[in-house]
Design a protein around this motif. Structure first.
Motif, PDB file in Angstrom:
ATOM      1  N   PRO A  79       0.839  -1.209   0.000  1.00 42.48           N
ATOM      2  CA  PRO A  79       0.000   0.000   0.000  1.00 42.48           C
ATOM      3  C   PRO A  79       0.873   1.258   0.000  1.00 42.48           C
ATOM      4  O   PRO A  79       1.971   1.290   0.584  1.00 42.48           O
ATOM      5  CB  PRO A  79      -0.794  -0.121   1.302  1.00 42.48           C
ATOM      6  N   ALA A  80       0.373   2.304  -0.656  1.00 41.64           N
ATOM      7  CA  ALA A  80       1.149   3.541  -0.796  1.00 41.64           C
ATOM      8  C   ALA A  80       1.476   4.170   0.561  1.00 41.64           C
ATOM      9  O   ALA A  80       2.517   4.821   0.710  1.00 41.64           O
ATOM     10  CB  ALA A  80       0.372   4.539  -1.660  1.00 41.64           C
ATOM     11  N   GLU A  81       0.620   3.971   1.574  1.00 43.55           N
ATOM     12  CA  GLU A  81       0.856   4.610   2.878  1.00 43.55           C
ATOM     13  C   GLU A  81       2.102   4.065   3.569  1.00 43.55           C
ATOM     14  O   GLU A  81       2.643   4.707   4.479  1.00 43.55           O
ATOM     15  CB  GLU A  81      -0.355   4.410   3.788  1.00 43.55           C
ATOM     16  N   PHE A  82       2.570   2.884   3.152  1.00 39.51           N
ATOM     17  CA  PHE A  82       3.744   2.286   3.792  1.00 39.51           C
ATOM     18  C   PHE A  82       5.003   2.396   2.932  1.00 39.51           C
ATOM     19  O   PHE A  82       6.042   1.854   3.310  1.00 39.51           O
ATOM     20  CB  PHE A  82       3.489   0.806   4.104  1.00 39.51           C
ATOM     21  N   ALA A  83       4.910   3.085   1.808  1.00 34.19           N
ATOM     22  CA  ALA A  83       6.057   3.128   0.890  1.00 34.19           C
ATOM     23  C   ALA A  83       7.288   3.724   1.551  1.00 34.19           C
ATOM     24  O   ALA A  83       8.417   3.305   1.272  1.00 34.19           O
ATOM     25  CB  ALA A  83       5.682   3.919  -0.365  1.00 34.19           C
TER      26      ALA A  83
END
Length: 416
Positions: free
Chosen positions: A300-304
């Motif tokens: 997910p983008a929030e954990f990139a």
């Protein structure tokens, strides 16, 4: 009038708390007397300021008046007892005034040395002279006035001064200076013990950090050749088989290693970089294994930009191929995913390979170096981080990493 006094006292209280917390603010205090007090507070040692700050917080506002009232009751009880024991010498009113005056003077002196004990030792002779001279002046004035009022004779007054003054100074010393000296000595010993303890704790923390950094460097040094030998072994196998893609794969591998070697030497890397490196590794391995190896990555983008210890996912992916998918005739699939679970970051590496042998349940498959290395690095990175390995419900192995979510705007420089 009462509200004006309350506001004034509250402003003094807040000002003192501010200076104790930020001593550099003392020079900005308005008013000569208040600035003098603020500068006195700023000159206290950090430990003294911290202790006095906690005391003022506890007895601020109504707490101060309640404590003063309790002390007044105690001193008044002593005065009543003094009147009952010596009724001829101490009338009730005089006994109450004497006991409260001496009691609050002693309490004020004790509070002064309790939170200013370092300075009290440094200037002990000066403070002793000040106390003795004050007591002597008070005794002299009182005896002279009493002598003049009783007899009108100055000679009688001096005679009485010599007789009573020595006793009065002895009493003042026993009931005032001796307790202050005892408290000052005890508090300074406490300070020295606390300072030594803080120094030992700081030294222990420094040594622990150095040990952790050394262990991390050792663990990374173990991982790098392990990864390199595995990937180079894959290229060698393709070349020996005469595979047409061997040269292209070698070129891809060189480009991949050039990009990833810097990250191998970082303590923490963004999760996106770790996923990209695992994807590149899996492409290299897929060229060797063909359709027997399939993979899927879900980030997910929030954990990139979440940071994790470098190469831990790569180690798990290597482990899954070596112990799970390569031994299986039908091959298998590897999936990597990231998910928030109870405020923690869960990283999962799952394969559909051979699963855990019974003797290795709950541990690293094959008892190899890989998973023990990951566990050690997670523990050194954060005590709350963990790695669990178990059989999947539909076969294969599930390796779950739980660690705090850390989103860093900047990363450390690569370790030497």
């Amino acid at each position: 009038m009462l509200k004006k006094y309350t506001d004034w006292y509250r402003s003094i209280d807040e000002e003192s708390l501010l200076v104790l917390k930020h001593p550099e603010m003392a020079v900005q205090v308005q008013g000569r007397a208040r600035r003098y007090i603020a500068m006195k507070l700023a000159r206290l040692t950090p430990i003294e300021r911290q202790q006095l700050h906690g005391f003022l917080l506890k007895y601020r506002g109504a707490g101060f008046y309640i404590a003063a009232f309790k002390l007044m009751l105690l001193f008044s009880a002593i005065g009543v007892a003094l009147h009952l024991l010596l009724p001829a010498r101490f009338e009730l009113l005089k006994a109450l005034v004497f006991s409260n005056g001496l009691g609050f003077a002693l309490a004020w002196g004790l509070v002064g040395v309790w939170f200013n004990y370092r300075r009290s030792v440094r200037y002990k002779f000066k403070k002793l002279l000040l106390i003795v001279s004050t007591c002597a002046a008070g005794v002299a004035t009182g005896v002279l006035l009493a002598g003049l009022s009783d007899t009108g004779s100055m000679g009688m007054a001096f005679e009485r001064l010599l007789r009573v003054g020595g006793i009065a100074l002895l009493v003042a010393g026993l009931f005032y200076m001796v307790p202050l000296a005892i408290v000052t000595t005890w508090r300074n010993r406490q300070y020295e013990a606390l300072t030594l303890q803080l120094q030992q704790d700081a030294e222990r923390d420094r040594l622990a950090r150095e040990l952790s950094e050394s262990q991390l460097r050792l663990l990374r040094a173990q991982i790098e050749p392990h990864f390199l030998f595995n990937t180079l072994g894959a290229v060698q196998q393709l070349a020996e088989q005469g595979a047409p893609r061997a040269a292209a794969l070698t070129a891809d591998l060189i480009a991949f290693l050039r990009a990833s070697l810097a990250e191998m030497r970082c303590e923490q890397v963004p999760l996106q970089s770790e996923f990209d490196m695992v994807a590149a590794y899996l492409r290299v391995m897929q060229a060797r294994m063909g359709s027997r190896l399939r993979y899927a990555l879900d980030l997910p983008a929030e954990f990139a930009h979440a940071t994790i210890p470098s190469m831990i996912l790569l180690t798990l992916a290597e482990n899954a191929i070596k112990h799970g998918i390569e031994p299986s005739l039908r091959g298998g699939e590897i999936s990597l995913s990231a998910l928030r679970v109870d405020g923690m970051l869960r990283l999962r590496v799952q394969d559909t390979g051979m699963g855990l042998p019974e003797s290795d349940a709950g541990s690293a498959p094959g008892g190899g170096l890989g998973l023990e290395n990951v566990r050690s690095r997670l523990l050194l990175s954060d005590p709350s981080a963990s790695l669990t390995v178990c059989d999947g419900e539909e076969g294969g192995v599930i390796a779950d990493i739980l660690l705090p979510i850390k989103i860093a705007s900047s990363l450390k420089e690569p370790a030497a």
